[in-house]
Scaffold this motif. Structure first.
Motif, PDB file in Angstrom:
ATOM      1  N   GLU A 214       0.816  -1.216   0.000  1.00 27.49           N
ATOM      2  CA  GLU A 214       0.000   0.000   0.000  1.00 27.49           C
ATOM      3  C   GLU A 214       0.848   1.264   0.000  1.00 27.49           C
ATOM      4  N   ASP A 215       2.046   1.184   0.508  1.00 27.17           N
ATOM      5  CA  ASP A 215       2.904   2.355   0.565  1.00 27.17           C
ATOM      6  C   ASP A 215       3.892   2.426  -0.588  1.00 27.17           C
ATOM      7  N   SER A 216       3.690   1.637  -1.648  1.00 27.43           N
ATOM      8  CA  SER A 216       4.582   1.690  -2.798  1.00 27.43           C
ATOM      9  C   SER A 216       4.335   2.967  -3.596  1.00 27.43           C
ATOM     10  N   PRO A 217       5.317   3.462  -4.330  1.00 32.30           N
ATOM     11  CA  PRO A 217       5.109   4.706  -5.112  1.00 32.30           C
ATOM     12  C   PRO A 217       3.974   4.594  -6.115  1.00 32.30           C
ATOM     13  N   ARG A 218       3.821   3.431  -6.763  1.00 28.67           N
ATOM     14  CA  ARG A 218       2.749   3.273  -7.739  1.00 28.67           C
ATOM     15  C   ARG A 218       1.379   3.396  -7.087  1.00 28.67           C
ATOM     16  N   THR A 219       1.201   2.703  -5.939  1.00 32.53           N
ATOM     17  CA  THR A 219      -0.084   2.767  -5.249  1.00 32.53           C
ATOM     18  C   THR A 219      -0.383   4.170  -4.764  1.00 32.53           C
ATOM     19  N   LEU A 220       0.618   4.846  -4.234  1.00 30.21           N
ATOM     20  CA  LEU A 220       0.409   6.215  -3.763  1.00 30.21           C
ATOM     21  C   LEU A 220       0.038   7.149  -4.916  1.00 30.21           C
ATOM     22  N   LEU A 221       0.672   6.959  -6.062  1.00 29.16           N
ATOM     23  CA  LEU A 221       0.365   7.801  -7.210  1.00 29.16           C
ATOM     24  C   LEU A 221      -1.056   7.545  -7.714  1.00 29.16           C
ATOM     25  N   GLU A 222      -1.461   6.274  -7.780  1.00 30.56           N
ATOM     26  CA  GLU A 222      -2.824   5.965  -8.208  1.00 30.56           C
ATOM     27  C   GLU A 222      -3.848   6.556  -7.249  1.00 30.56           C
ATOM     28  N   THR A 223      -3.573   6.478  -5.956  1.00 30.08           N
ATOM     29  CA  THR A 223      -4.490   7.066  -4.971  1.00 30.08           C
ATOM     30  C   THR A 223      -4.586   8.579  -5.139  1.00 30.08           C
ATOM     31  N   GLU A 224      -3.454   9.209  -5.381  1.00 30.92           N
ATOM     32  CA  GLU A 224      -3.460  10.663  -5.571  1.00 30.92           C
ATOM     33  C   GLU A 224      -4.236  11.054  -6.817  1.00 30.92           C
ATOM     34  N   VAL A 225      -4.097  10.266  -7.882  1.00 28.69           N
ATOM     35  CA  VAL A 225      -4.840  10.559  -9.114  1.00 28.69           C
ATOM     36  C   VAL A 225      -6.341  10.440  -8.882  1.00 28.69           C
ATOM     37  N   ARG A 226      -6.766   9.379  -8.196  1.00 28.58           N
ATOM     38  CA  ARG A 226      -8.197   9.210  -7.915  1.00 28.58           C
ATOM     39  C   ARG A 226      -8.730  10.339  -7.042  1.00 28.58           C
ATOM     40  N   GLU A 227      -7.960  10.737  -6.042  1.00 31.42           N
ATOM     41  CA  GLU A 227      -8.405  11.842  -5.187  1.00 31.42           C
ATOM     42  C   GLU A 227      -8.487  13.144  -5.974  1.00 31.42           C
ATOM     43  N   THR A 228      -7.540  13.367  -6.870  1.00 35.55           N
ATOM     44  CA  THR A 228      -7.573  14.591  -7.677  1.00 35.55           C
ATOM     45  C   THR A 228      -8.771  14.606  -8.612  1.00 35.55           C
ATOM     46  N   ARG A 229      -9.093  13.464  -9.218  1.00 35.61           N
ATOM     47  CA  ARG A 229     -10.260  13.402 -10.087  1.00 35.61           C
ATOM     48  C   ARG A 229     -11.542  13.669  -9.310  1.00 35.61           C
ATOM     49  N   THR A 230     -11.642  13.085  -8.119  1.00 34.46           N
ATOM     50  CA  THR A 230     -12.823  13.328  -7.294  1.00 34.46           C
ATOM     51  C   THR A 230     -12.946  14.800  -6.924  1.00 34.46           C
ATOM     52  N   GLU A 231     -11.830  15.406  -6.555  1.00 38.63           N
ATOM     53  CA  GLU A 231     -11.848  16.828  -6.216  1.00 38.63           C
ATOM     54  C   GLU A 231     -12.218  17.680  -7.425  1.00 38.63           C
ATOM     55  N   THR A 232     -11.726  17.298  -8.592  1.00 36.36           N
ATOM     56  CA  THR A 232     -12.068  18.043  -9.813  1.00 36.36           C
ATOM     57  C   THR A 232     -13.556  17.960 -10.111  1.00 36.36           C
ATOM     58  N   GLU A 233     -14.138  16.773  -9.962  1.00 35.15           N
ATOM     59  CA  GLU A 233     -15.574  16.636 -10.198  1.00 35.15           C
ATOM     60  C   GLU A 233     -16.382  17.467  -9.204  1.00 35.15           C
ATOM     61  N   GLN A 234     -15.950  17.486  -7.958  1.00 36.32           N
ATOM     62  CA  GLN A 234     -16.652  18.301  -6.971  1.00 36.32           C
ATOM     63  C   GLN A 234     -16.551  19.787  -7.306  1.00 36.32           C
ATOM     64  N   LEU A 235     -15.382  20.225  -7.750  1.00 32.70           N
ATOM     65  CA  LEU A 235     -15.222  21.631  -8.129  1.00 32.70           C
ATOM     66  C   LEU A 235     -16.064  21.974  -9.355  1.00 32.70           C
ATOM     67  N   GLU A 236     -16.179  21.045 -10.304  1.00 32.82           N
ATOM     68  CA  GLU A 236     -17.023  21.287 -11.472  1.00 32.82           C
ATOM     69  C   GLU A 236     -18.488  21.432 -11.069  1.00 32.82           C
ATOM     70  N   GLN A 237     -18.941  20.572 -10.172  1.00 39.28           N
ATOM     71  CA  GLN A 237     -20.315  20.703  -9.686  1.00 39.28           C
ATOM     72  C   GLN A 237     -20.528  22.016  -8.958  1.00 39.28           C
ATOM     73  N   ARG A 238     -19.548  22.392  -8.152  1.00 41.71           N
ATOM     74  CA  ARG A 238     -19.663  23.667  -7.431  1.00 41.71           C
ATOM     75  C   ARG A 238     -19.679  24.840  -8.388  1.00 41.71           C
ATOM     76  N   ARG A 239     -18.869  24.772  -9.430  1.00 39.50           N
ATOM     77  CA  ARG A 239     -18.853  25.845 -10.418  1.00 39.50           C
ATOM     78  C   ARG A 239     -20.204  25.966 -11.130  1.00 39.50           C
ATOM     79  N   ALA A 240     -20.789  24.802 -11.478  1.00 36.69           N
ATOM     80  CA  ALA A 240     -22.099  24.831 -12.134  1.00 36.69           C
ATOM     81  C   ALA A 240     -23.157  25.430 -11.214  1.00 36.69           C
ATOM     82  N   GLU A 241     -23.105  25.098  -9.918  1.00 40.75           N
ATOM     83  CA  GLU A 241     -24.075  25.674  -8.979  1.00 40.75           C
ATOM     84  C   GLU A 241     -23.905  27.190  -8.871  1.00 40.75           C
ATOM     85  N   LEU A 242     -22.663  27.641  -8.791  1.00 37.84           N
ATOM     86  CA  LEU A 242     -22.422  29.081  -8.679  1.00 37.84           C
ATOM     87  C   LEU A 242     -22.846  29.814  -9.949  1.00 37.84           C
ATOM     88  N   GLU A 243     -22.605  29.210 -11.110  1.00 33.38           N
ATOM     89  CA  GLU A 243     -23.042  29.851 -12.344  1.00 33.38           C
ATOM     90  C   GLU A 243     -24.561  29.959 -12.397  1.00 33.38           C
TER      91      GLU A 243
END
Length: 316
Positions: free
Chosen positions: A81-110
């Protein structure tokens, strides 16, 4: 008869390189060949018996076991679980989730900004919100949905390779081809057009940079899917009968550029980003804006889409 011993000058050993060179130089015919019992390598070779064979086998088994253990450890570390590959995949998934949340928030604000803008406009002038919506629709400021069709244009398959060449030539779709297709759909009655998700408006530029085709300065890659809203049957019929349709038919026949049509009852074209508001002013009671401030938006310098190459040219 006793065999004469081999003599070497200067006291060198019988089979040293210096001794052989001197003996060959002095008298080549007196140099005797190496005898098996006198060969230097014969003394260095280990004895070949059952004991040495067993030891060699055990060493080989031990080496193989050590290699297997090392491979298993490396795989375990790579899957940890602490290998560089696993950490990178986890970071990518978290970034995608955060991006989707920001897109939804942007649509609500618009949406909130649009409602607030409509409320303010209705207080000042009746019907201003409807006029603004019509202007935004005409200026590609809002997303539109409805029936339409998708025209897909793709590069040709690799042509037969010439002798001595591993791969054949591929005829690419150019920016001029997309310009002609887009203008042909406008002329056929399309209400809104997007190319690979990029909305096409009055000031949208379709250009090329190197080997990439740019639509509104966004690089696209084939296949190019041109989405057009409108009556699918009417759009396709009028497009095929126009000069743009004849041009696509010509490059498809002569150069192998592939194209296909797809009708749909519900298609969506996104909104095109509008200019950034730099300055605004509050309307006075009489309806005139303050003289010291004027509303302005970031100007657009992109040229309009235009067909820069006619169907009569040979190369697509």
């Amino acid at each position: 008869m006793q065999e004469a011993g081999h003599q070497t000058p200067h006291g060198e050993t019988p089979y040293s390189p210096t001794s052989l060179l001197r003996a060959l130089t002095a008298n080549p015919y007196s140099v005797a060949p190496l005898r098996p019992h006198q060969h230097p390598a014969a003394e260095a070779a280990p004895p070949d018996n059952r004991y040495t064979r067993v030891v060699t086998l055990l060493l080989a088994l031990l080496l193989g076991f050590a290699v297997a253990v090392s491979v298993v450890d490396l795989r375990h570390e790579a899957a940890a679980e602490d290998s560089p590959r696993t950490l990178l995949e986890t970071e990518v998934r978290e970034t995608r989730t955060e991006t989707e949340q920001l897109e939804q928030r942007r649509a609500e604000l618009e949406g909130q900004i649009t409602d607030a803008q409509a409320s303010v406009l209705e207080k000042g002038d009746a019907g201003a919100a409807e006029r603004l919506e019509a202007f935004e629709t005409a200026g590609t400021g809002v997303a539109l949905s409805g029936p339409g069709l998708v025209l897909e244009i793709e590069d040709s398959v690799p042509l037969p390779a010439s002798p001595g060449v591993s791969t054949g030539t591929v005829n690419r779709v150019t920016d001029g081809d997309l310009q002609i297709a887009v203008n042909g759909l406008w002329a056929a009655g399309a209400e809104a057009i997007a190319v690979n998700g990029q909305r096409v408006g009055p000031t949208t530029a379709i250009r090329t940079a190197g080997s990439a085709v740019l639509v509104d300065f966004s690089p696209l890659s084939p296949p190019y899917r041109i989405t057009a809203l409108g009556d699918p049957q009417q759009l396709r019929t009028e497009f095929e009968e126009s000069e743009a349709g004849e041009y696509l038919q010509q490059i498809s026949t002569r150069y192998g550029v592939r194209r296909s049509w797809e009708d749909a009852e519900e298609l969506t074209v996104p909104a095109r980003s509008s200019g950034t508001l730099r300055e605004a002013s509050i309307l006075e009671a009489g309806g005139d804006a303050a003289s010291e401030t004027v509303p302005s938006q970031q100007p657009s310098t992109t040229p309009t889409t235009a067909a820069t190459r006619g169907p009569e040219e040979d190369s697509p």
